[in-house]
Design an enzyme around this catalytic site. Structure first.
Site, PDB file in Angstrom:
ATOM      1  N   GLU A  95       0.769  -1.286  -0.445  1.00 30.44           N
ATOM      2  CA  GLU A  95      -0.012  -0.222   0.741  1.00 30.44           C
ATOM      3  C   GLU A  95       1.017   1.333  -0.268  1.00 30.44           C
ATOM      4  O   GLU A  95       1.444   1.144   0.482  1.00 30.44           O
ATOM      5  CB  GLU A  95      -0.638   0.088   1.555  1.00 30.44           C
ATOM      6  CG  GLU A  95      -1.557  -1.106   1.289  1.00 30.44           C
ATOM      7  CD  GLU A  95      -3.065  -0.973   2.674  1.00 30.44           C
ATOM      8  OE1 GLU A  95      -3.736  -2.181   2.594  1.00 30.44           O
ATOM      9  OE2 GLU A  95      -2.490   0.381   3.170  1.00 30.44           O
ATOM     10  N   CYS A 108       3.647   8.191   1.740  1.00 30.87           N
ATOM     11  CA  CYS A 108       3.758   7.507   2.452  1.00 30.87           C
ATOM     12  C   CYS A 108       3.966   5.828   2.114  1.00 30.87           C
ATOM     13  O   CYS A 108       3.203   5.386   1.434  1.00 30.87           O
ATOM     14  CB  CYS A 108       2.842   7.523   2.789  1.00 30.87           C
ATOM     15  SG  CYS A 108       2.933   6.201   5.260  1.00 30.87           S
ATOM     16  N   CYS A 115       4.527  -6.999   7.712  1.00 31.52           N
ATOM     17  CA  CYS A 115       5.477  -6.520   8.927  1.00 31.52           C
ATOM     18  C   CYS A 115       6.154  -7.745   9.972  1.00 31.52           C
ATOM     19  O   CYS A 115       4.972  -8.296  10.397  1.00 31.52           O
ATOM     20  CB  CYS A 115       4.946  -5.472   9.176  1.00 31.52           C
ATOM     21  SG  CYS A 115       6.528  -4.843  10.440  1.00 31.52           S
ATOM     22  N   CYS A 119       3.570  -4.840  16.287  1.00 30.67           N
ATOM     23  CA  CYS A 119       3.431  -4.197  17.102  1.00 30.67           C
ATOM     24  C   CYS A 119       1.948  -4.512  17.734  1.00 30.67           C
ATOM     25  O   CYS A 119       0.918  -5.144  16.782  1.00 30.67           O
ATOM     26  CB  CYS A 119       3.590  -3.001  17.086  1.00 30.67           C
ATOM     27  SG  CYS A 119       5.193  -2.045  16.183  1.00 30.67           S
ATOM     28  N   CYS A 122      -1.075  -2.448  15.776  1.00 37.51           N
ATOM     29  CA  CYS A 122      -1.115  -2.344  14.226  1.00 37.51           C
ATOM     30  C   CYS A 122      -1.609  -3.067  13.152  1.00 37.51           C
ATOM     31  O   CYS A 122      -0.927  -5.048  13.478  1.00 37.51           O
ATOM     32  CB  CYS A 122       0.219  -1.810  13.529  1.00 37.51           C
ATOM     33  SG  CYS A 122       1.051  -2.155  12.228  1.00 37.51           S
ATOM     34  N   HIS A 233       6.356   4.901  21.465  1.00 38.40           N
ATOM     35  CA  HIS A 233       5.069   5.005  22.865  1.00 38.40           C
ATOM     36  C   HIS A 233       4.679   4.629  23.969  1.00 38.40           C
ATOM     37  O   HIS A 233       3.763   4.949  24.668  1.00 38.40           O
ATOM     38  CB  HIS A 233       4.292   3.785  21.848  1.00 38.40           C
ATOM     39  CG  HIS A 233       4.441   3.220  19.926  1.00 38.40           C
ATOM     40  ND1 HIS A 233       3.861   5.074  19.382  1.00 38.40           N
ATOM     41  CD2 HIS A 233       4.438   3.015  19.053  1.00 38.40           C
ATOM     42  CE1 HIS A 233       4.361   4.539  18.877  1.00 38.40           C
ATOM     43  NE2 HIS A 233       4.391   3.595  18.125  1.00 38.40           N
ATOM     44  N   CYS A 355      -1.869   5.789  10.232  1.00 39.82           N
ATOM     45  CA  CYS A 355      -0.370   5.353  11.121  1.00 39.82           C
ATOM     46  C   CYS A 355      -0.871   4.122  11.589  1.00 39.82           C
ATOM     47  O   CYS A 355      -1.809   4.183  12.414  1.00 39.82           O
ATOM     48  CB  CYS A 355       0.009   6.135  11.882  1.00 39.82           C
ATOM     49  SG  CYS A 355       1.539   5.603  12.424  1.00 39.82           S
TER      50      CYS A 355
HETATM   51  S1  SF4 Z   1       4.354  -0.573  13.667  1.00 39.73           S
HETATM   52 FE1  SF4 Z   1       3.262  -1.891  12.399  1.00 39.73          FE
HETATM   53  S2  SF4 Z   1       4.466  -1.746  10.408  1.00 39.73           S
HETATM   54 FE2  SF4 Z   1       5.690  -0.441  12.221  1.00 39.73          FE
HETATM   55  S3  SF4 Z   1       7.199  -2.062  13.028  1.00 39.73           S
HETATM   56 FE3  SF4 Z   1       5.158  -2.516  13.772  1.00 39.73          FE
HETATM   57  S4  SF4 Z   1       3.941  -4.223  13.057  1.00 39.73           S
HETATM   58 FE4  SF4 Z   1       5.373  -3.143  11.380  1.00 39.73          FE
END
Ligand code: SF4
Length: 361
Positions: A95, A108, A115, A119, A122, A233, A355
């Site tokens: 994307e 972006c 990934c 996290c 996300c 964070h 985000c």
């Molecule tokens: S926020 Fe999402 S895209 Fe970014 S490192 Fe963490 S899991 Fe990967």
């Protein structure tokens, strides 16, 4: 299209020269092709009228001017946010999000499909890791964004002069962790920066990392002064490890130490990204601990800025968004202790382009 064709955006100037040498073409033709790709920014050999017809045909038949296939384009914010969903050659999703403002435009860009970092807040992390983007796959996203910007401006104001309108910023904050794909990512930065080609100023690039310490230290030694944003964070190890498993490998103290090394070497300010989650990491005591981490009593303050980001909802996650009062209280504590900080203005929430929301659909 056959996948064994070379993607021209994956080839360095030297590799383009080598390809044309094998084809028996004079060396200056490779330089002309490089200018077509990155200065004129055309992806259609038929428009390369300074080439003989036989060469144009050969380029069309034996090479690829990009490999990303557009699956869907979504628009939000009255068309000013534009998210494209791509399909990579093996079928993996990717994307890219273009954000247009009255005086500037930011793209972006994704550096990986999916990934591996997991996290919890996300959407991309939920896909798992699928694919490292090649340099060409990263560059194509930028070139798409510039064409999309020009088309949007031409459609919204046919009288406007748009030839010289360019992207203002390229941010590597889409799918993936750029430092997990450092070599390919950095090749794309150098190519897009090349003053003989695309010519984007180094300070117009921003890379966002989840906190991979080796990548931060490597970036500190690079010649190009690109901007660095670090997803922090929370100042607390236990909570950070629960939210971002990378913290078990590189805990907060080690991350802050690496950031200090980076700022001392480069004299550049870093941004700390702080996604606010209601009653998780948005308490005033956490703001105070964050301030003490960034402005310790016994050392010079870290050269930094904090970006507070009200969390964007991700379906299936048991988290909620901090309300405005909690966001402003958190910001007030940071400011009171001398930490520069802003609350990020949101774009693209309605089309899941904000985000942490990129999940290939
Ligand atoms: S926020 Fe999402 S895209 Fe970014 S490192 Fe963490 S899991 Fe990967």
């Amino acid at each position: 299209m056959s996948s064994d064709r070379p993607n021209l955006y994956d080839l360095s100037p030297g590799a383009l020269a080598e390809l044309f040498r094998r084809w028996g073409e004079p060396a200056y033709r490779a330089k002309q092709l490089y200018r077509h790709l990155y200065v004129q920014r055309t992806a259609d050999p038929a428009t390369m009228t300074d080439f003989p017809k036989a060469l144009r045909d050969r380029l069309a038949n034996e090479t690829a001017f990009g490999v990303l296939r557009k699956k869907q384009l979504l628009t939000g914010d009255d068309g000013m946010t534009r998210k494209v969903l791509w399909t990579l050659p093996g079928g993996d999703p990717l994307e890219t999000v273009l954000m247009i403002y009255p005086d500037r435009a930011t793209v972006c860009v994704s550096s990986q499909s999916g990934c591996p970092m997991q996290c919890v807040f996300c959407a991309t992390g939920k896909l798992g890791f699928l694919h490292d983007c090649t340099p060409g796959e990263i560059i194509e996203q930028v070139l798409w964004a510039e064409r999309e910007l020009k088309a949007f401006l031409a459609a919204s104001n046919p009288q406007a002069k748009i030839e010289n309108r360019r992207l203002s910023n390229i941010v590597f904050m889409g799918m993936g962790e750029p430092f997990n794909n450092y070599d390919n990512w950095w090749t794309s930065v150098e190519r897009l920066h090349d003053p003989d080609g695309y010519d984007m100023g180094a300070r117009n690039f921003t890379v966002s990392t989840v906190g991979l310490v080796p990548g931060i230290l490597r970036l500190a030694d690079e010649a190009l002064p690109v901007n660095l944003a670090i997803s922090l964070h929370t100042p607390d190890d236990d909570l950070r490890s629960a939210m971002m498993p990378v913290n078990k490998r590189y805990p907060v103290a080690e991350l802050i130490e690496a950031t200090r090394t980076y700022t001392e070497k480069t004299r550049r300010r870093v941004s700390f990204e702080y996604v606010l989650l209601k009653e998780k990491n948005d308490f005033p005591e956490q703001a105070l601990r964050l301030a003490q981490l960034l402005r310790p009593a016994d050392r010079p303050p870290l050269l930094c800025h904090v970006n507070l980001i009200p969390w964007n909802p991700v379906p299936g996650t048991p988290l909620s968004r901090s309300d405005r009062r909690r966001v402003l209280n958190f910001q007030a504590v940071l400011k009171e202790h001398g930490v520069p900080c802003t609350v990020r203005v949101e774009r693209g929430v309605d089309i899941a382009a904000a985000c942490g929301q990129l999940a290939g659909g």
